[in-house]
Motif scaffolding. Structure first.
Motif, mmCIF file in Angstrom:
data_model
loop_
_atom_site.group_PDB
_atom_site.id
_atom_site.type_symbol
_atom_site.label_atom_id
_atom_site.label_comp_id
_atom_site.label_asym_id
_atom_site.label_seq_id
_atom_site.Cartn_x
_atom_site.Cartn_y
_atom_site.Cartn_z
ATOM 1 N N GLN A 39 0.792 -1.231 0.000
ATOM 2 C CA GLN A 39 0.000 0.000 0.000
ATOM 3 C C GLN A 39 0.827 1.285 0.000
ATOM 4 N N LEU A 40 2.134 1.149 0.205
ATOM 5 C CA LEU A 40 2.935 2.374 0.189
ATOM 6 C C LEU A 40 3.234 2.799 -1.252
ATOM 7 N N GLU A 41 3.399 4.088 -1.433
ATOM 8 C CA GLU A 41 3.673 4.617 -2.763
ATOM 9 C C GLU A 41 4.884 5.528 -2.736
ATOM 10 N N LEU A 42 5.511 5.655 -3.892
ATOM 11 C CA LEU A 42 6.537 6.676 -4.046
ATOM 12 C C LEU A 42 5.969 7.736 -4.962
ATOM 13 N N TRP A 43 6.052 8.975 -4.519
ATOM 14 C CA TRP A 43 5.663 10.097 -5.360
ATOM 15 C C TRP A 43 6.937 10.811 -5.797
ATOM 16 N N TYR A 44 6.802 11.620 -6.823
ATOM 17 C CA TYR A 44 8.006 12.249 -7.382
ATOM 18 C C TYR A 44 7.802 13.749 -7.561
ATOM 19 N N GLN A 45 8.831 14.501 -7.161
ATOM 20 C CA GLN A 45 8.779 15.953 -7.349
ATOM 21 C C GLN A 45 9.882 16.379 -8.327
ATOM 22 N N PRO A 46 9.503 17.108 -9.373
ATOM 23 C CA PRO A 46 10.489 17.564 -10.364
ATOM 24 C C PRO A 46 11.476 18.585 -9.796
ATOM 25 N N GLN A 47 12.674 18.581 -10.366
ATOM 26 C CA GLN A 47 13.694 19.585 -10.062
ATOM 27 C C GLN A 47 13.990 20.322 -11.368
ATOM 28 N N ILE A 48 14.116 21.622 -11.273
ATOM 29 C CA ILE A 48 14.189 22.460 -12.464
ATOM 30 C C ILE A 48 15.524 23.194 -12.537
ATOM 31 N N ASN A 49 16.122 23.194 -13.725
ATOM 32 C CA ASN A 49 17.319 24.006 -13.940
ATOM 33 C C ASN A 49 16.874 25.467 -14.028
ATOM 34 N N VAL A 259 19.782 24.658 -9.447
ATOM 35 C CA VAL A 259 18.561 23.859 -9.503
ATOM 36 C C VAL A 259 17.566 24.283 -8.424
ATOM 37 N N ALA A 260 16.283 24.264 -8.768
ATOM 38 C CA ALA A 260 15.237 24.566 -7.792
ATOM 39 C C ALA A 260 14.176 23.471 -7.785
ATOM 40 N N GLN A 261 13.597 23.297 -6.617
ATOM 41 C CA GLN A 261 12.571 22.270 -6.424
ATOM 42 C C GLN A 261 11.564 22.879 -5.462
ATOM 43 N N GLY A 262 10.285 22.805 -5.776
ATOM 44 C CA GLY A 262 9.300 23.364 -4.849
ATOM 45 C C GLY A 262 7.935 23.532 -5.484
ATOM 46 N N PHE A 263 6.967 23.901 -4.638
ATOM 47 C CA PHE A 263 5.578 24.010 -5.079
ATOM 48 C C PHE A 263 5.403 25.025 -6.195
ATOM 49 N N PHE A 264 6.313 26.003 -6.309
ATOM 50 C CA PHE A 264 6.208 26.973 -7.405
ATOM 51 C C PHE A 264 6.214 26.245 -8.750
ATOM 52 N N TYR A 265 7.002 25.205 -8.864
ATOM 53 C CA TYR A 265 7.083 24.448 -10.111
ATOM 54 C C TYR A 265 6.114 23.272 -10.117
ATOM 55 N N ALA A 266 6.178 22.460 -9.091
ATOM 56 C CA ALA A 266 5.308 21.285 -9.018
ATOM 57 C C ALA A 266 5.369 20.667 -7.629
ATOM 58 N N LYS A 267 4.246 20.093 -7.214
ATOM 59 C CA LYS A 267 4.224 19.340 -5.959
ATOM 60 C C LYS A 267 4.621 17.891 -6.247
ATOM 61 N N PRO A 268 5.003 17.154 -5.221
ATOM 62 C CA PRO A 268 5.253 15.721 -5.455
ATOM 63 C C PRO A 268 3.973 15.078 -5.995
ATOM 64 N N MET A 269 4.112 14.155 -6.934
ATOM 65 C CA MET A 269 2.932 13.527 -7.535
ATOM 66 C C MET A 269 3.146 12.040 -7.774
ATOM 67 N N PRO A 270 2.020 11.299 -7.845
ATOM 68 C CA PRO A 270 2.136 9.855 -8.108
ATOM 69 C C PRO A 270 2.599 9.610 -9.535
ATOM 70 N N GLU A 276 2.193 12.410 -17.170
ATOM 71 C CA GLU A 276 1.384 13.446 -17.802
ATOM 72 C C GLU A 276 2.070 14.814 -17.645
ATOM 73 N N TRP A 277 2.574 15.069 -16.432
ATOM 74 C CA TRP A 277 3.225 16.344 -16.162
ATOM 75 C C TRP A 277 4.467 16.508 -17.045
ATOM 76 N N LEU A 278 5.271 15.462 -17.138
ATOM 77 C CA LEU A 278 6.499 15.532 -17.935
ATOM 78 C C LEU A 278 6.185 15.718 -19.420
ATOM 79 N N ARG A 279 5.107 15.082 -19.862
ATOM 80 C CA ARG A 279 4.728 15.195 -21.275
ATOM 81 C C ARG A 279 4.287 16.603 -21.633
ATOM 82 N N THR A 280 3.645 17.283 -20.679
ATOM 83 C CA THR A 280 3.034 18.577 -21.022
ATOM 84 C C THR A 280 3.823 19.780 -20.502
ATOM 85 N N TYR A 281 4.854 19.538 -19.686
ATOM 86 C CA TYR A 281 5.609 20.666 -19.104
ATOM 87 C C TYR A 281 6.345 21.454 -20.184
#
Ligand code: C2E
Ligand code: MG
Ligand code: MG
Ligand code: MG
Length: 286
Positions: A39-49, A259-270, A276-281
């Motif tokens: 039942q545990l999941e790993l979510w992923y948060q993008p890091q941006i140059n 590099v920056a990582q944070g809610f300004f760019y994206a939250k962690p997601m399943p 979908e996010w990577l395809r449309t970013y």
């Protein structure tokens, strides 16, 4: 103070302790059960140059979903309990393997950024087999070695200096990247830092959230500035985490933070949402 009132507060104290202990044991048992039930999941948060706005990495973050669409407990609660109980070793192995699997499938879809970062806890890092395990996972999943980045917190890096120095050296030899997480909140000295074969410093989010606009002026960036300069001089990539506003992102870019990582760019997601996010970013530059 009467004897009676003393023993009364003692009783309350003992009752509190017992309730607290029971609460912890309860969570550990549930976590154990849910983990083995998958039942545990790993979510992923993008890091941006920050210069190009391009996605350059992902950080894997563990989630414990409940049946109602919420979470049983946040990582800040269940990770320390998993560390305490020893379950973290299995959880951590799972997280490493899942992240490599995900990365492989992102490569196959042509969506893989340069790296995936996985958080590693003290008991995991102390296991002499850890480096070998990570190396094998990378090769099994046909990843470039440098695509895997292991994050250890600054306080962990202080825990057993000799062992940490040695493990980091072996990871370096294996070509696996490493980061010091929550940098600036521990007590490591510069003398110690120079002995660590690491690749990145992650500025603790507390130092990023201090950066605020006040009367048209940006304030509170002294520590972020100092850490970026330090990273520069030591030839380490600097990642800012907890970036929530455009002002913070712009300020960090101007400092030369890579590099920056944070809610300004994206939250962690399943996983599915990540594809979908990577395809449309489209690159966001600040
Ligand atoms: P961390 O490694 O420093 O991860 C960054 C935390 O900041 C994450 O919290 C993330 O969701 C959150 N965050 C990201 N951007 C923002 C932002 O813009 N604003 C704010 N307020 N928060 C932001 P999360 O996922 O709750 O994880 C908390 C901590 O739990 C992590 O801190 C890490 O130390 C630990 N953790 C999470 N997953 C794992 C894991 O798989 N293994 C281990 N050992 N520890 C983990
Ligand atoms: Mg981290
Ligand atoms: Mg952190
Ligand atoms: Mg943390």
């Amino acid at each position: 103070r009467s004897k009676k009132s003393t023993s009364r507060s003692y009783e309350y104290f003992m009752e509190d302790m017992e309730n607290d202990t029971r609460w912890r044991i309860d969570i550990i048992q549930k976590l154990h059960r849910d983990f083995y039930n998958g039942q545990l999941e790993l979510w992923y948060q993008p890091q941006i140059n920050l210069k190009t706005g391009v996605v350059c990495g992902l950080e894997a973050l563990m989630r414990w979903p409940d049946e109602q669409g919420g979470f049983v407990q946040p990582p800040s609660v269940f990770i320390p309990l998993a560390e305490y109980s020893g379950l973290i070793v299995e959880l951590g192995d799972w997280a490493l393997e899942e992240s490599c699997k995900l990365y492989k499938s992102l490569m196959e879809s042509g969506l893989a950024p340069a790296s995936v970062s996985v958080n590693v806890s003290v008991p995991q890092f102390k296991n002499p087999a850890m480096v070998k395990k990570a190396t094998q996972l990378v090769s099994t999943h046909q990843m470039p070695q440098k695509a895997l980045n292991l994050e250890i917190t600054e306080s962990l890096a202080m825990d057993d200096p000799q062992l940490v120095i040695e493990s980091l050296l072996q990871l370096r030899k294996a070509g696996i990247q490493t980061s010091i997480d929550d940098f600036g909140t521990g007590y490591s000295s510069l003398g110690y830092l120079r002995k660590l074969s690491i690749d990145c410093l992650k500025i603790d989010q507390g130092f990023i959230q201090e950066i605020v606009l006040k009367d048209g002026q940006l304030q509170g960036g002294v520590f972020a500035d100092t850490i970026v300069t330090l990273g520069d001089k030591l030839n380490l990539r600097v990642v800012a985490e907890g970036v929530e506003t455009q002002e913070q992102a712009r300020f960090l870019r101007q400092l030369g933070c890579e590099v920056a990582q944070g809610f300004f760019y994206a939250k962690p997601m399943p996983e599915e949402a990540l594809y979908e996010w990577l395809r449309t970013y489209r690159p966001i530059t600040v």
